[in-house]
Design a protein around this motif. Structure first.
Motif, PDB file in Angstrom:
ATOM      1  N   ALA A  95       1.232   0.028  -9.116  1.00 44.55           N
ATOM      2  CA  ALA A  95       2.564  -0.588  -9.025  1.00 44.55           C
ATOM      3  C   ALA A  95       2.805  -1.099  -7.605  1.00 44.55           C
ATOM      4  CB  ALA A  95       3.628   0.423  -9.428  1.00 44.55           C
ATOM      5  N   ALA A  96       2.446  -0.302  -6.616  1.00 38.36           N
ATOM      6  CA  ALA A  96       2.618  -0.720  -5.223  1.00 38.36           C
ATOM      7  C   ALA A  96       1.744  -1.946  -4.938  1.00 38.36           C
ATOM      8  CB  ALA A  96       2.240   0.429  -4.295  1.00 38.36           C
ATOM      9  N   GLY A 109       8.323  -1.801   2.259  1.00 41.04           N
ATOM     10  CA  GLY A 109       9.467  -1.308   1.506  1.00 41.04           C
ATOM     11  C   GLY A 109       9.454  -1.787   0.058  1.00 41.04           C
ATOM     12  N   GLN A 110       9.044  -3.021  -0.140  1.00 38.20           N
ATOM     13  CA  GLN A 110       8.971  -3.535  -1.518  1.00 38.20           C
ATOM     14  C   GLN A 110       7.895  -2.804  -2.314  1.00 38.20           C
ATOM     15  OE1 GLN A 110      10.138  -7.352  -2.760  1.00 38.20           O
ATOM     16  NE2 GLN A 110       9.373  -8.254  -0.861  1.00 38.20           N
ATOM     17  N   ALA A 111       6.766  -2.531  -1.666  1.00 36.62           N
ATOM     18  CA  ALA A 111       5.700  -1.804  -2.365  1.00 36.62           C
ATOM     19  C   ALA A 111       6.191  -0.417  -2.773  1.00 36.62           C
ATOM     20  CB  ALA A 111       4.460  -1.708  -1.462  1.00 36.62           C
ATOM     21  N   ILE A 112       6.978   0.201  -1.900  1.00 41.08           N
ATOM     22  CA  ILE A 112       7.500   1.531  -2.227  1.00 41.08           C
ATOM     23  C   ILE A 112       8.557   1.448  -3.323  1.00 41.08           C
ATOM     24  CG2 ILE A 112       8.756   3.532  -1.310  1.00 41.08           C
ATOM     25  CD1 ILE A 112       5.824   3.350  -0.515  1.00 41.08           C
ATOM     26  N   ALA A 113       9.346   0.366  -3.322  1.00 44.36           N
ATOM     27  CA  ALA A 113      10.310   0.191  -4.419  1.00 44.36           C
ATOM     28  C   ALA A 113       9.567   0.081  -5.753  1.00 44.36           C
ATOM     29  CB  ALA A 113      11.167  -1.048  -4.172  1.00 44.36           C
ATOM     30  N   HIS A 114       8.474  -0.672  -5.756  1.00 46.29           N
ATOM     31  CA  HIS A 114       7.662  -0.745  -6.977  1.00 46.29           C
ATOM     32  C   HIS A 114       7.180   0.648  -7.383  1.00 46.29           C
ATOM     33  CE1 HIS A 114       6.233  -5.136  -7.633  1.00 46.29           C
ATOM     34  NE2 HIS A 114       7.456  -5.133  -7.177  1.00 46.29           N
ATOM     35  N   MET A 115       6.677   1.381  -6.399  1.00 42.42           N
ATOM     36  CA  MET A 115       6.124   2.712  -6.688  1.00 42.42           C
ATOM     37  C   MET A 115       7.201   3.641  -7.261  1.00 42.42           C
ATOM     38  SD  MET A 115       4.326   5.399  -4.044  1.00 42.42           S
ATOM     39  CE  MET A 115       2.879   4.432  -3.675  1.00 42.42           C
TER      40      MET A 115
END
Ligand SMILES: Cc1cc2nc3c(=O)[nH]c(=O)nc-3n(C[C@H](O)[C@H](O)[C@H](O)COP(=O)(O)O)c2cc1C
Length: 187
Positions: free
Chosen positions: A42-43, A113-119
């Motif tokens: 996801a990330a 931050g976006q990658a973590i939101a996906h995660m």
């Protein structure tokens, strides 16, 4: 600021409504390899400036040797709950061109931050909660992980099965304030 709204009131997606940062995790709940893989997938599919993908993760689960390497750098406040999480993720970003102070991308932290939101949303879809945090010894953990030049530790995320209800005090500014609140010049 409106202090009484519930996220469910606005009709946003159930994955967003259900997400909260727990202060208790179920220590008996494991994050298995398949779930870990999905969180990282996801990330991986997050957007980033110029598709630079300036993120990296150091992951560890209770019982793994790397877990103790991370846990020893938690602040007392986060140690109270993060040690019980089934997974700890240290987030890293590539801010600088190797060996220089030249910015690799001014969007490196934004992209991470976006990658973590996906995660975290993938975690919700898997029935896992997440709690992002900065309460750890940044210098000590950076020394411990010794990232390559240009890379910086940014934050940590504890993921696992939440124990208990959402904490109090999850107030949000109103939509109206986002549009014409503190940032906006007076008319
Ligand atoms: C970058 C970042 C750093 C955070 N640091 C901490 C922290 O050090 N300790 C903590 O308890 N929570 C920390 N949080 C969690 C926030 O306090 C939490 O997301 C916020 O209060 C909103 O609550 P909610 O996530 O339940 O909606 C952090 C969150 C983010 C995104």
């Amino acid at each position: 600021m409106r202090r009484d709204q519930e996220p469910s009131g606005g009709g946003i997606h159930p994955l967003l409504v259900g997400r909260f940062s727990p202060y208790r995790f179920d220590p008996s709940a494991v994050v298995d390899d398949a779930s870990l893989r999905l969180l990282l997938e996801a990330a991986r599919w997050a957007p980033s400036a110029g598709n630079s993908q300036p993120w990296g993760f150091f992951v560890s689960r209770p019982g793994e040797p790397d877990h103790e390497r991370v846990v020893r750098h938690l602040a007392p406040s986060s140690a109270r709950w993060a040690v019980d999480a089934g997974l700890l993720v240290v987030t890293l970003t590539r801010r600088h061109v190797d060996g220089t102070e030249v910015l690799y991308s001014e969007f490196a932290d934004y992209d991470l931050g976006q990658a973590i939101a996906h995660m975290t949303l993938q975690a919700e879809a898997l029935g896992l909660a997440s709690h992002q945090f900065r309460a750890f010894d940044m210098e000590g953990l950076t020394k411990e992980l010794d990232p390559n030049p240009g890379w910086a530790v940014v934050s940590m995320v504890a993921l696992g099965k939440a124990a208990g209800e959402p904490p109090e005090g999850r107030d949000r500014r109103s939509v109206e304030e986002l549009l014409s609140g503190p940032w906006a010049p007076s008319a």
